[in-house]
Write a protein that holds these residues in place. Structure first.
Motif, short mmCIF file in Angstrom:
data_model
loop_
_atom_site.label_atom_id
_atom_site.label_comp_id
_atom_site.label_asym_id
_atom_site.label_seq_id
_atom_site.Cartn_x
_atom_site.Cartn_y
_atom_site.Cartn_z
N UNK A 168 0.86 -1.18 0.00
CA UNK A 168 0.00 0.00 0.00
C UNK A 168 0.90 1.23 0.00
N UNK A 174 -2.32 6.15 2.08
CA UNK A 174 -3.24 5.78 3.16
C UNK A 174 -4.69 5.81 2.70
N UNK A 189 -5.43 4.05 -0.29
CA UNK A 189 -5.57 2.85 -1.14
C UNK A 189 -6.24 1.75 -0.31
N UNK A 190 -6.96 0.86 -1.00
CA UNK A 190 -7.68 -0.19 -0.26
C UNK A 190 -7.41 -1.56 -0.87
N UNK A 191 -7.18 -2.52 -0.01
CA UNK A 191 -6.88 -3.87 -0.48
C UNK A 191 -7.79 -4.87 0.24
N UNK A 192 -8.59 -5.59 -0.53
CA UNK A 192 -9.43 -6.63 0.07
C UNK A 192 -9.02 -7.96 -0.56
N UNK A 193 -8.85 -8.97 0.26
CA UNK A 193 -8.50 -10.27 -0.32
C UNK A 193 -9.34 -11.38 0.29
N UNK A 194 -9.58 -12.38 -0.51
CA UNK A 194 -10.34 -13.56 -0.07
C UNK A 194 -9.66 -14.79 -0.66
N UNK A 204 -1.37 -14.48 2.65
CA UNK A 204 -1.46 -13.16 2.05
C UNK A 204 -0.99 -12.12 3.05
N UNK A 205 -0.54 -11.02 2.53
CA UNK A 205 -0.06 -9.95 3.40
C UNK A 205 -0.30 -8.60 2.75
N UNK A 206 -0.45 -7.59 3.59
CA UNK A 206 -0.61 -6.22 3.11
C UNK A 206 0.18 -5.32 4.03
#
Lengths: 352, 466
Positions: free
Chosen positions: A269, A272, A274-279, A295-297
């Motif tokens: 990222x 501040x 920006x958006x990250x969604x993971x599944x 997974x990591x952010x």
């Protein structure tokens, strides 16, 4: 202008999590599809038949977008890979003001024991705003080995919709390198049916978001064959107000004994907002398998940034260097130097 | 390797059925009249009566979940939502009627109270039949009582917190709970008071074709600490029973709460429970959960980290056998700076059982410098079972360290071979590996409950591996 609901996950979760599908508003879906003729084919000549065919999909982005490709495609290619040595062919779809709508239906069949590398590039050189809706449907017959490199370099005003479907037979292998940089909305639906024993599929993806770009990436792999294998590696960076949804499903179906599935997704990222969604989903109906996901952010490691800056680099140069280093492992899979340089330059430009 | 034939296990003490005797059982179904009758029976104050009726309106408007296990067999017209046992609330086990007392005796509750608990609450069907707490805690101002008493004696405190953490609009079964709730425990730990020995509430549902809807409300005030344990079980009947309880936890600034659950409902139970905690500045809530029973379970405890520096840990194990579909997990929302969450979830599936780990980690824009680590592991004991992992990770700030990892696999042949080479039988080797797999969870429980959990694992494994 239309509202679209796209890219449903194979298994639903709570609606409050906002990840089961993606809803897009005010999307201009072309009713009259103009011609698209700015296509270059470089490298080894391959057997292409331009007859229109219908593609049936297990998943796809939505019924509406699939129907659009089947009914109104302006590019149809049925490609047969027969070579026994790995030869490279590059297909460039060049978007410009005259060629700003591409609806393509690509069907690729890798014959038994065949080998090939296919580079498919979608690039916007002049056009202000383009529309792309494509289906790539690949059948890898026994013992075939395909390298597919997909490069999306559309601009950040365009809509990019891409569906990829793969059927992989016994001992066949498909390696994907996907460079996903373009599109105001870049929505990808990927499905691999690993039906053959020892079938193998690798996906290495990098995405890079800026401004208000939205990436919705939905990868689904069904492992059915014994000792089948899937590896998914996704590396990305998001700056400004960009947003990414990554949905990765590895589904071990009954009978896929000794199958292996690995999935790793990592997102840097860079702002501040920006958006990250993971599944990252693992579904398992077979005992003798091995499935892993991670997974990591987070932001760039500050100590490393500081170190690079202490060697005389500006903060922006240091940031670019670190993002490139993260992507390098995937870029190195591309053997074509010209393509590799194009991607590196594009990373540099988009991170500016 | 030939597999041992898997028999239905003997759940011995948990399956003891008492005669379906009650003081009052409401007619089956869910109507305004039934809700009003529950209110009459419970002698609710007006605000609670109105609250129930509004919750029923919300229930009728909300849809069933479009995800997760199939719960279409649940027919509210076949469920009695209120069953009052043939006894009042007692503060001595001697006053509890024999058949009910014997049930709790066999579950070891009075014995545990003597040896390792600071207080005990026991609910039988819809009402709490026993409640008691050590004198020294009473002197320190700790309140531990049943919800009905709390509503009357501590009405302002209850009114301020009741279903504010879990609003009835959250989902359909919370709305149902709001309309028909009965029983449960209320705990208040005053500022700075440390309750060193755990409190435990045990919930037993005996009546067939009925539901249990207990409400647990715990307030741990600033700088205080508490360990609360809940246990639940029921005998098995042929028709479905329903559990839709609600747990609301308020952990104020600098406070600590550990909430442990050993859930062993019968395998005809639909367990649609809701648990949520609001965590203040530098406070911490830890969840420890062992989920063994139920036909279907949909349970996702949630921590809302509202205070700066708030922390949460979730340590949970699910064990699904034949005919079970356990859809469990955890949700956390990071709403402030320097918050942290650690999740360690495990599941074991065997005999055609299905385990799903479903979760959400949400790190909001204002949660800079937050950290979250999630780890889930699933073990498949045969090739007819199912194990799914469905985690959502929603990260909305760059100043964050987030990582998630998950593994699915079977018992390692190499490890079994190694243990057998040291003289263990194959079954013992496998059982040892499973107990080792569950150890990170059992070690978080007080020793008596760790033993109970290990017994449950042994019970579940009986004849299941080979």
């Amino acid at each position: 202008m239309e509202s679209l609901k796209l890219n449903e996950t194979p298994v639903r979760t709570s609606r409050n999590f906002n990840i089961n599908n993606i809803k897009l508003e005010n999307i201009e879906i072309p009713k009259n599809v103009p011609e698209f003729s700015n296509i270059e084919i470089i490298g080894k000549k391959i057997n292409i038949d331009n007859t229109k065919t219908e593609t049936k999909l297990k998943y796809g982005l939505s019924e509406k977008l699939t129907n659009q490709v089947n009914a109104n495609s302006n590019q149809n290619m049925q490609i047969k890979i027969e070579s026994k040595t790995n030869q490279e062919t590059q297909i460039n779809f060049n978007f410009d003001n005259q060629n700003n709508t591409l609806i393509e239906n690509l069907k690729i069949t890798a014959e038994e024991n065949s080998k090939a590398t296919l580079i498919i590039k979608y690039e916007e050189k002049e056009a202000k705003k383009s529309y792309h809706n494509g289906i790539i449907n690949i059948l890898a017959l026994k013992e075939s080995n395909l390298n597919i490199i997909l490069i999306n370099l559309l601009n950040t005003n365009s809509n990019n919709f891409l569906t990829i479907q793969n059927t992989i037979e016994e001992n066949a292998k498909i390696n994907y390198t996907i460079i996903d940089f373009g599109g105001k909305n870049s929505i990808t639906n990927y499905y691999a049916d690993l039906k053959g024993q020892n079938s193998e599929n690798t996906i290495n993806t990098i995405y890079l978001g800026k401004e208000n770009q939205l990436f919705d990436i939905n990868y689904i792999a069904n492992l059915k064959g014994e000792k089948s294998k899937i590896n998914i590696e996704v590396q990305g960076a998001l700056k400004d107000n960009s947003k990414k949804h990554f949905k990765g499903t590895i589904d071990f179906k009954k009978g896929c004994k000794k199958a292996e599935g690995n999935e790793n997704e990592s997102c840097i990222l860079l702002s501040d907002t920006a958006k990250s969604i993971s599944l990252p989903m693992l579904l398992c109906s077979e005992e003798e398998v091995e499935g892993n996901h991670s997974c990591s952010s987070g932001k760039l490691e500050q100590k490393q940034l500081f170190y690079i800056m202490s060697r005389g680099f500006t903060p922006k140069q240091a940031m670019k260097l670190m993002v490139r280093a993260r992507f390098n492992k995937i870029i190195e899979n591309i053997k074509n130097e010209e393509i590799k340089n194009t991607i590196i330059n594009e990373i540099d430009k988009r991170l500016d | 390797m030939a597999k041992t034939k898997i028999e239905e296990i003997n759940r011995n003490i948990y399956d003891i059925k008492n005669k379906d005797e009650y003081d009052y059982k409401i007619k089956k179904g869910l109507t305004k009249e039934i809700i009003e009758e529950i209110s009459n029976q419970k002698n609710d104050p007006d605000w609670m009566r109105n609250f129930r009726l509004k919750a029923l309106e919300v229930y009728n408007k909300l849809e069933l979940p479009t995800w997760g296990p199939d719960i279409s067999e649940l027919n509210m017209d076949e469920i009695a939502t209120y069953v009052r046992p043939k006894t009042k609330l007692n503060s001595s086990w001697d006053e509890v009627p024999d058949d009910i007392k014997q049930t709790f005796d066999k579950l070891g509750i009075p014995e545990a109270e003597k040896t390792s608990l600071a207080g005990v609450g026991a609910q039988y069907d819809s009402e709490v039949v026993y409640h008691s707490m050590k004198q020294e805690l009473i002197k320190q101002g700790v309140i531990y009582t049943d919800m009905e008493t709390a509503i009357k004696q501590y009405s302002d405190l209850v009114k301020e917190h009741f279903m504010k953490c879990v609003p009835v609009t959250d989902h359909k079964f919370v709305a149902l709970h709001g309309a028909v709730w009965s029983g449960g425990s209320f705990v208040y730990v005053p500022k700075g008071v440390k309750v060193d020995i755990p409190l435990q509430s045990y919930f037993r549902l005996n009546s067939p074709e009925s539901g249990q809807f207990e409400h647990t409300l715990i307030i741990v005030d600033e700088g205080a600490s508490l360990h609360f344990i809940e246990g639940c079980s029921a005998p098995k009947y042929n028709k479905v029973n329903l559990h839709a309880g609600c747990v609301e936890l308020y952990v104020k600034d600098n406070a600590y709460l550990r909430y442990s659950t050993i859930e062993n409902w019968s395998k005809n139970m639909l367990n649609l429970n809701t648990k949520k905690a609001i965590v203040g500045k530098n406070a911490q809530v830890d969840w420890v959960t062992g989920s063994f029973g139920s036909k279907i379970s949909m349970l996702y405890p949630m921590s809302i980290l509202n205070g700066e520096g708030a922390k949460t840990e979730y340590t949970g194990i699910s064990f699904a056998g034949k005919g079970q579909n356990l859809d469990n997990g955890f949700k956390v929302v990071h709403n402030n700076k320097n918050t942290s969450s650690v999740v360690n979830a495990k599941s074991i599936s065997k005999n055609g059982g299905k385990c799903t780990y479903r979760s959400q980690v949400k790190i909001n824009e204002n949660a800079q410098n937050s950290k979250s680590t999630v780890s889930c592991e699933s073990l498949m004991l045969d090739d007819i079972s199912i194990s799914d992992t469905i985690p959502v990770n929603d990260i909305r700030t760059d100043e964050v360290e987030f990582s998630h990892e998950a593994k699915i696999g079977k018992l390692s042949d190499k490890t079994i071979f190694y243990l057998m080479s040291r003289g263990l039988t194959e079954e013992d080797a496998k059982a040892m590996i499973v107990r080792g797999f569950a150890y990170p969870i059992s070690k978080e429980l007080p020793v008596e409950y760790a033993v109970e959990m290990n017994n449950l694992i042994n019970l579940e494994l009986e004849g299941a591996i080979g």
